[in-house]
Design a protein around this motif. Structure first.
Motif, mmCIF file in Angstrom:
data_model
loop_
_atom_site.group_PDB
_atom_site.id
_atom_site.type_symbol
_atom_site.label_atom_id
_atom_site.label_comp_id
_atom_site.label_asym_id
_atom_site.label_seq_id
_atom_site.Cartn_x
_atom_site.Cartn_y
_atom_site.Cartn_z
ATOM 1 N N GLY A 1 6.421 -1.501 -6.293
ATOM 2 C CA GLY A 1 6.489 -0.426 -7.281
ATOM 3 C C GLY A 1 6.068 -0.857 -8.680
ATOM 4 N N ILE A 2 5.355 0.015 -9.337
ATOM 5 C CA ILE A 2 4.892 -0.274 -10.696
ATOM 6 C C ILE A 2 6.064 -0.167 -11.680
ATOM 7 C CG2 ILE A 2 3.403 0.681 -12.533
ATOM 8 C CD1 ILE A 2 1.367 1.131 -10.105
ATOM 9 N N THR A 3 6.968 0.763 -11.421
ATOM 10 C CA THR A 3 8.165 0.863 -12.273
ATOM 11 C C THR A 3 9.062 -0.363 -12.036
ATOM 12 O OG1 THR A 3 8.000 3.210 -11.748
ATOM 13 C CG2 THR A 3 9.886 2.526 -13.083
ATOM 14 N N ARG A 4 9.129 -0.804 -10.795
ATOM 15 C CA ARG A 4 9.879 -2.022 -10.446
ATOM 16 C C ARG A 4 9.365 -3.202 -11.281
ATOM 17 N NH1 ARG A 4 8.977 -6.166 -6.607
ATOM 18 N NH2 ARG A 4 10.780 -6.797 -5.365
ATOM 19 N N ALA B 1 0.825 -1.206 0.000
ATOM 20 C CA ALA B 1 0.000 0.000 0.000
ATOM 21 C C ALA B 1 0.856 1.253 0.000
ATOM 22 C CB ALA B 1 -0.905 0.008 1.233
ATOM 23 N N LYS B 2 0.379 2.252 -0.700
ATOM 24 C CA LYS B 2 0.998 3.565 -0.589
ATOM 25 C C LYS B 2 0.129 4.318 0.413
ATOM 26 C CE LYS B 2 2.546 6.174 -4.074
ATOM 27 N NZ LYS B 2 3.988 6.386 -4.124
ATOM 28 N N ALA B 3 0.531 4.239 1.679
ATOM 29 C CA ALA B 3 -0.300 4.826 2.722
ATOM 30 C C ALA B 3 0.284 6.150 3.203
ATOM 31 C CB ALA B 3 -0.422 3.854 3.886
ATOM 32 N N ALA C 1 16.351 -1.278 1.903
ATOM 33 C CA ALA C 1 14.911 -1.313 1.630
ATOM 34 C C ALA C 1 14.598 -0.576 0.326
ATOM 35 C CB ALA C 1 14.134 -0.707 2.795
ATOM 36 N N GLU C 2 14.717 0.746 0.349
ATOM 37 C CA GLU C 2 14.397 1.535 -0.844
ATOM 38 C C GLU C 2 14.803 2.986 -0.638
ATOM 39 O OE1 GLU C 2 10.136 1.511 -1.504
ATOM 40 O OE2 GLU C 2 9.732 1.800 0.617
ATOM 41 N N GLY C 3 14.572 3.810 -1.649
ATOM 42 C CA GLY C 3 14.806 5.245 -1.520
ATOM 43 C C GLY C 3 13.602 5.892 -0.855
ATOM 44 N N ASN D 1 2.906 6.579 6.136
ATOM 45 C CA ASN D 1 4.208 5.946 5.928
ATOM 46 C C ASN D 1 5.306 6.901 5.484
ATOM 47 O OD1 ASN D 1 3.595 3.400 6.607
ATOM 48 N ND2 ASN D 1 3.357 2.630 4.533
ATOM 49 N N TYR D 2 4.966 8.117 5.139
ATOM 50 C CA TYR D 2 5.951 8.965 4.473
ATOM 51 C C TYR D 2 6.751 9.900 5.359
ATOM 52 C CZ TYR D 2 5.075 6.947 0.068
ATOM 53 O OH TYR D 2 5.037 6.037 -0.936
ATOM 54 N N MET D 3 6.488 9.847 6.667
ATOM 55 C CA MET D 3 7.238 10.715 7.566
ATOM 56 C C MET D 3 8.723 10.368 7.508
ATOM 57 S SD MET D 3 5.948 11.634 11.318
ATOM 58 C CE MET D 3 6.511 10.118 12.084
ATOM 59 N N GLY E 1 11.014 4.506 -10.173
ATOM 60 C CA GLY E 1 9.798 5.078 -9.596
ATOM 61 C C GLY E 1 9.085 5.922 -10.627
ATOM 62 N N THR E 2 7.811 6.122 -10.395
ATOM 63 C CA THR E 2 7.034 6.957 -11.314
ATOM 64 C C THR E 2 7.677 8.329 -11.438
ATOM 65 O OG1 THR E 2 5.030 5.773 -10.744
ATOM 66 C CG2 THR E 2 4.748 7.975 -11.661
ATOM 67 N N ALA E 3 8.129 8.879 -10.308
ATOM 68 C CA ALA E 3 8.767 10.195 -10.337
ATOM 69 C C ALA E 3 10.195 10.092 -10.872
ATOM 70 C CB ALA E 3 8.757 10.802 -8.946
#
Ligand code: PLP
Length: 292
Positions: free
Chosen positions: A213-216, A153-155, A187-189, A158-160, A250-252
């Motif tokens: 990740g969708i790009t993954r 999930a992209k919740a 883990a990831e960026g 989680n982004y703090m 990543g998308t970005a």
């Protein structure tokens, strides 16, 4: 300026507001997507639209939030957000959040709202980063996850850690952060998945510590097309230091070479040949020059 799709209607950017008692603002329960539209020969095309919509529904389902729209309606909302704002290269932000009908953690009887905003968006880290690669540092913050399934999930909440990690990396003169998981594995960026290449084989962390990740996934397909093996496994920091190549996806970030981690050069310190090959395929595909 422009229009935002909010709960089924296109509203003026200035009118697309929430109340200060918006539940998600207080407790962070909510989910979102980051989607991109590219300018192609056939006009603006949203890359992997269905995959992003599917993941948004999975995220909401994991959080126990029921989206009051169909997937078709949300696909259309995203297309409309691009078209009605006359955008060509755009970033789209669909988001699912609780309303302001009540406070507290029970969160029952709360309305689930959905919005889609879109805005013009050129390259994330500039054109130069795409060819030269970026310098990153291992973060003192770990990849936060409530539990393992949250990686699906992209919740919001989680982004703090991602934000703190990115700030720390930028303050130390790097362009991105590398977050480790709670056990010290890569883990990831802050908003990207990582791949390394060693002896012609690609490695990437398993989904226990990074976003699905969708790009993954796109890279998995490309690698298969090119005959490269991709192995999902636990990766240590050392393995990144001694990798032949490393890149973020990543998308970005799209496909972004990493030339240095913690002051150690990766490979020859320039974009690696496999990274370049995958990057070229990626840009061809988002621009519609290559079949999905
Ligand atoms: N990891 C995190 C934490 C992210 O927020 C993102 C978001 O874009 C990614 C990885 C890459 O995922 P995707 O390729 O679906 O954009």
């Amino acid at each position: 300026e422009g229009l935002i799709w909010l709960d089924g209607e296109m509203v003026d950017w200035r009118e697309a507001k929430v109340h200060v008692l918006t539940h998600t603002l207080h407790y962070g329960m909510g989910c979102f997507e980051g989607v991109r539209a590219y300018e192609t020969d056939r006009g603006a095309a949203i890359f992997r639209l269905q995959e992003h919509t599917d993941r948004l529904y999975r995220s909401a389902h994991i959080l126990g939030m029921e989206i009051p729209f169909s997937k078709e309606e949300l696909n259309q909302a995203q297309k409309d957000a691009v078209a009605k704002n006359n955008l060509k290269q755009a970033y789209l932000r669909p988001m699912v959040f609780f309303g302001s009908e009540g406070m507290g953690l029970r969160a029952d009887n709360l309305k689930v709202h959905v919005m889609v905003a879109a805005w013009e968006w050129p390259a994330y880290m500039g054109e130069e980063a795409k060819t030269k690669g970026i310098r990153i540092r291992t973060s003192s913050y770990t990849r936060h996850h409530v539990n393992i399934t949250m990686c699906k999930a992209k919740a919001n909440g989680n982004y703090m850690n991602s934000m703190l990690a990115l700030r720390e990396a930028l303050d130390s003169g790097c362009e991105e952060a590398l977050l480790l998981d709670n056990e010290g594995y890569v883990a990831e960026g802050s908003g990207e998945n990582i791949f390394i290449v060693r002896d012609g084989v690609l490695y990437t962390p398993e989904l226990t510590s990074c976003l699905d990740g969708i790009t993954r996934n796109t890279i998995f397909k490309f690698a298969a097309d090119l005959g490269y093996q991709v192995k999902e496994k636990r990766i240590t920091r050392d393995e990144v230091y001694v990798a032949d190549e490393a890149f973020f996806t990543g998308t970005a970030a799209e496909v972004l070479p990493i030339r240095e981690l913690d002051g150690r050069k990766i490979g020859t310190g320039v974009r690696g040949p496999i990274t370049e090959q995958l990057q070229t395929m990626y840009f061809d595909q988002v621009m519609g020059k290559r079949e999905a």
